[in-house]
Design an enzyme around this catalytic site. Sequence first.
Site, mmCIF file in Angstrom:
data_model
loop_
_atom_site.group_PDB
_atom_site.id
_atom_site.type_symbol
_atom_site.label_atom_id
_atom_site.label_comp_id
_atom_site.label_asym_id
_atom_site.label_seq_id
_atom_site.Cartn_x
_atom_site.Cartn_y
_atom_site.Cartn_z
ATOM 1 N N VAL A 216 -7.269 0.094 2.822
ATOM 2 C CA VAL A 216 -6.689 1.153 2.003
ATOM 3 C C VAL A 216 -5.424 1.731 2.654
ATOM 4 C CG1 VAL A 216 -7.292 3.133 0.617
ATOM 5 C CG2 VAL A 216 -9.094 1.685 1.466
ATOM 6 N N GLY B 98 -9.750 0.507 10.177
ATOM 7 C CA GLY B 98 -10.966 1.301 9.987
ATOM 8 C C GLY B 98 -10.979 2.522 10.886
ATOM 9 N N HIS C 251 -3.833 8.976 -29.031
ATOM 10 C CA HIS C 251 -2.822 7.923 -29.132
ATOM 11 C C HIS C 251 -1.433 8.540 -29.082
ATOM 12 C CE1 HIS C 251 -0.859 4.241 -30.355
ATOM 13 N NE2 HIS C 251 -0.140 4.970 -31.194
HETATM 14 P P1 NAI Z 1 -10.336 -0.143 5.759
HETATM 15 O O1 NAI Z 1 -11.741 -0.324 6.134
HETATM 16 O O2 NAI Z 1 -9.989 0.252 4.379
HETATM 17 O O3 NAI Z 1 -9.524 -1.479 6.050
HETATM 18 C C1 NAI Z 1 -9.467 -2.059 7.317
HETATM 19 C C2 NAI Z 1 -9.011 -3.500 7.164
HETATM 20 O O4 NAI Z 1 -8.716 -3.983 8.434
HETATM 21 C C3 NAI Z 1 -10.107 -4.393 6.577
HETATM 22 O O5 NAI Z 1 -9.563 -5.162 5.541
HETATM 23 C C4 NAI Z 1 -10.546 -5.233 7.765
HETATM 24 O O6 NAI Z 1 -10.981 -6.514 7.385
HETATM 25 C C5 NAI Z 1 -9.263 -5.286 8.578
HETATM 26 N N1 NAI Z 1 -9.464 -5.514 9.994
HETATM 27 C C6 NAI Z 1 -10.394 -4.937 10.811
HETATM 28 N N2 NAI Z 1 -10.232 -5.373 12.078
HETATM 29 C C7 NAI Z 1 -9.178 -6.215 12.070
HETATM 30 C C8 NAI Z 1 -8.501 -6.970 13.072
HETATM 31 N N3 NAI Z 1 -8.890 -6.927 14.357
HETATM 32 N N4 NAI Z 1 -7.463 -7.751 12.701
HETATM 33 C C9 NAI Z 1 -7.043 -7.800 11.420
HETATM 34 N N5 NAI Z 1 -7.645 -7.115 10.424
HETATM 35 C C10 NAI Z 1 -8.694 -6.320 10.749
HETATM 36 O O7 NAI Z 1 -9.749 0.893 6.839
HETATM 37 P P2 NAI Z 1 -8.420 1.739 6.874
HETATM 38 O O8 NAI Z 1 -7.380 1.162 5.995
HETATM 39 O O9 NAI Z 1 -8.138 1.940 8.315
HETATM 40 O O10 NAI Z 1 -8.859 3.102 6.241
HETATM 41 C C11 NAI Z 1 -9.977 3.801 6.775
HETATM 42 C C12 NAI Z 1 -10.716 4.505 5.722
HETATM 43 O O11 NAI Z 1 -10.007 5.676 5.326
HETATM 44 C C13 NAI Z 1 -10.898 3.729 4.423
HETATM 45 O O12 NAI Z 1 -11.976 2.836 4.497
HETATM 46 C C14 NAI Z 1 -11.173 4.823 3.457
HETATM 47 O O13 NAI Z 1 -12.521 5.176 3.554
HETATM 48 C C15 NAI Z 1 -10.300 5.946 3.971
HETATM 49 N N6 NAI Z 1 -9.059 5.983 3.188
HETATM 50 C C16 NAI Z 1 -9.159 6.240 1.854
HETATM 51 C C17 NAI Z 1 -8.029 6.267 1.069
HETATM 52 C C18 NAI Z 1 -8.183 6.493 -0.385
HETATM 53 O O14 NAI Z 1 -9.256 6.900 -0.813
HETATM 54 N N7 NAI Z 1 -7.148 6.273 -1.191
HETATM 55 C C19 NAI Z 1 -6.697 6.067 1.622
HETATM 56 C C20 NAI Z 1 -6.714 5.763 3.032
HETATM 57 C C21 NAI Z 1 -7.866 5.751 3.774
#
Ligand code: NAI
Length: 473
Positions: free
Chosen positions: A191, A279, A452
């Site tokens: 995200v 994450g 609409h």
């Molecule tokens: P995320 O869990 O959304 O995505 C992390 C991505 O990094 C995953 O696709 C994973 O496969 C990848 N990844 C993990 N380790 C890796 C590595 N060593 N090398 C390459 N890829 C790797 O986590 P993110 O983007 O850090 O966001 C954290 C959380 O914050 C989200 O899960 C969400 O809960 C929250 N968030 C929500 C938003 C929204 O509601 N619009 C916006 C931003 C964050």
Amino acid sequence: MSTKNFDVVVIGGGPGGYIAAIRAAQLGFNVACIDEWKNDKGGPAPGGTCTNVGCIPSKALLQSSEYFEHAGHSFAEHGIGLKDLNIDVKKMLARKDSVVKQNNDGILYLFKKNKVSFFHGRGAFGKAVSEGYEVTVGEQTLVGKNVIVATGSSARALPATPFDEETILSNDGALRIGAVPKKLGLIGAGVIGLEMGSVWRRLGADVTVLEGLPTFLGAVDEQIAKEAHKAFVKQGLKIELGVKVGDIKSTKKAVSIAYTTAKGEAQTLDVDKLIVSIGRVPNTTGLNAEAVGLKLDERGAVEVDDNCRTNLPGVWAVGDVVRGPMLAHKAEEEGVAVAERIAGQHGHVNFNTIPWVIYTHPEIAWVGQTEQQLKAAGRAYKAGTFPFMANGRARALGDTTGMVKFLADATTDEILGVHIVGPMASELIAEAVVAMEFRASAEDIARICHAHPSLSEATKEAALAVDKRTLNF
Ligand code: NAI
Ligand code: FAD
């Protein structure tokens, strides 16, 4: 050292904590909320990750950068001409900071209005006492009959690459880049990776996202994820899936990332800045959980049951510091439910109807189950989709990418999931959440009059599509 007694002490003033505090105060409790976030002058900045370095500032920058992109790319087709389009990044960041401050101030006002006592500093457990639990903050000791832990989460760093917030950035640094980088790298196409990557790409950066998994947005309905991927790639976002990130070398001005592609080729990505968005980890260090025997799981999250009860009577935990999706609205719902449970009411959170939104362009939003989840569960379902291309309002907006997709039970027609990629998906999903909360059928939505021309007609048409009777496609 002074001691003050409260019915409820909340540790953490993010969306989980401050909302729990307000709801508890509404229910007649004497409430304290402790939060340690500091603004740039060292003063209090309640609102947590969400307000300071998360939801709010990211959406402010997404809005600014979207205006910039529209001005550069879509104004011309409306007959609007612009000369010398430029972006003043300093001003954009200052606007973002003022939006954040409005929210910080709003929470301080709400605390006053609801008579919540606010303490600025780090809260840590002292010991269990006959009246409840001691929590220290600076020189003061608060005693809470009930304690709600709402300490949130922080960005996870790669093991050998700590954040310096200059070239190796967490979400915090990603929201403070002072000039558009020529080349920006992101690790993790989740995200944050997609939202932050979008901001800086729109402003002119050459953006590459390295994702470890072979599938793009694995948690999203496959059909929707494919459509979104197509749109992002067309916009110029470079997304490499299935990579293995190796050594990362950085100087004050540049970062070099060695990685192996999905095909096994060794590659190097050289960028000016690197955002690591892989994450988040729960915040429990410094809480002194061990002093009272508060149980944490192997990830360091506070262990809770479905009702946010910890192993200690009278100690609760909500939001990012516990299991479940790390979303502000999930934290808020848990905060409200816990305050109500403390009051002997039946606070309730329906985990099946928590919406997700990714604020890219097109936006991605969903609630309920994906087609791949239904298949894996062996559930018989019907699917209906409707493209924004066939929606009059989307055409007038000039924003026709994407679709609305309904999944409904094959026999009862109950809505099992709704998935949207397209304009204003974040707003459209609310109707689907209401429908699922009321256990509506797809036919219920199909029979409701929608204004609409509006994007919401695409929702109605997708519901009609479940029964193969769309009217406009
Ligand atoms: P995320 O869990 O959304 O995505 C992390 C991505 O990094 C995953 O696709 C994973 O496969 C990848 N990844 C993990 N380790 C890796 C590595 N060593 N090398 C390459 N890829 C790797 O986590 P993110 O983007 O850090 O966001 C954290 C959380 O914050 C989200 O899960 C969400 O809960 C929250 N968030 C929500 C938003 C929204 O509601 N619009 C916006 C931003 C964050
Ligand atoms: P937090 O918001 O992290 O708040 C915890 C607070 O507790 C912090 O102020 C922290 O300083 C304080 N604290 C911690 N320990 C102590 C202690 N011992 N004593 C005193 N205070 C302490 N979610 C969405 O739903 N929509 C979005 O659009 C969205 N966008 C995001 C964008 C980004 C870049 C990021 C990083 C996250 C985003 N999120 C979004 C996720 C959202 O920010 C979190 O899910 C939400 O903030 C969790 O709320 P919380 O109250 O559990 O924790």
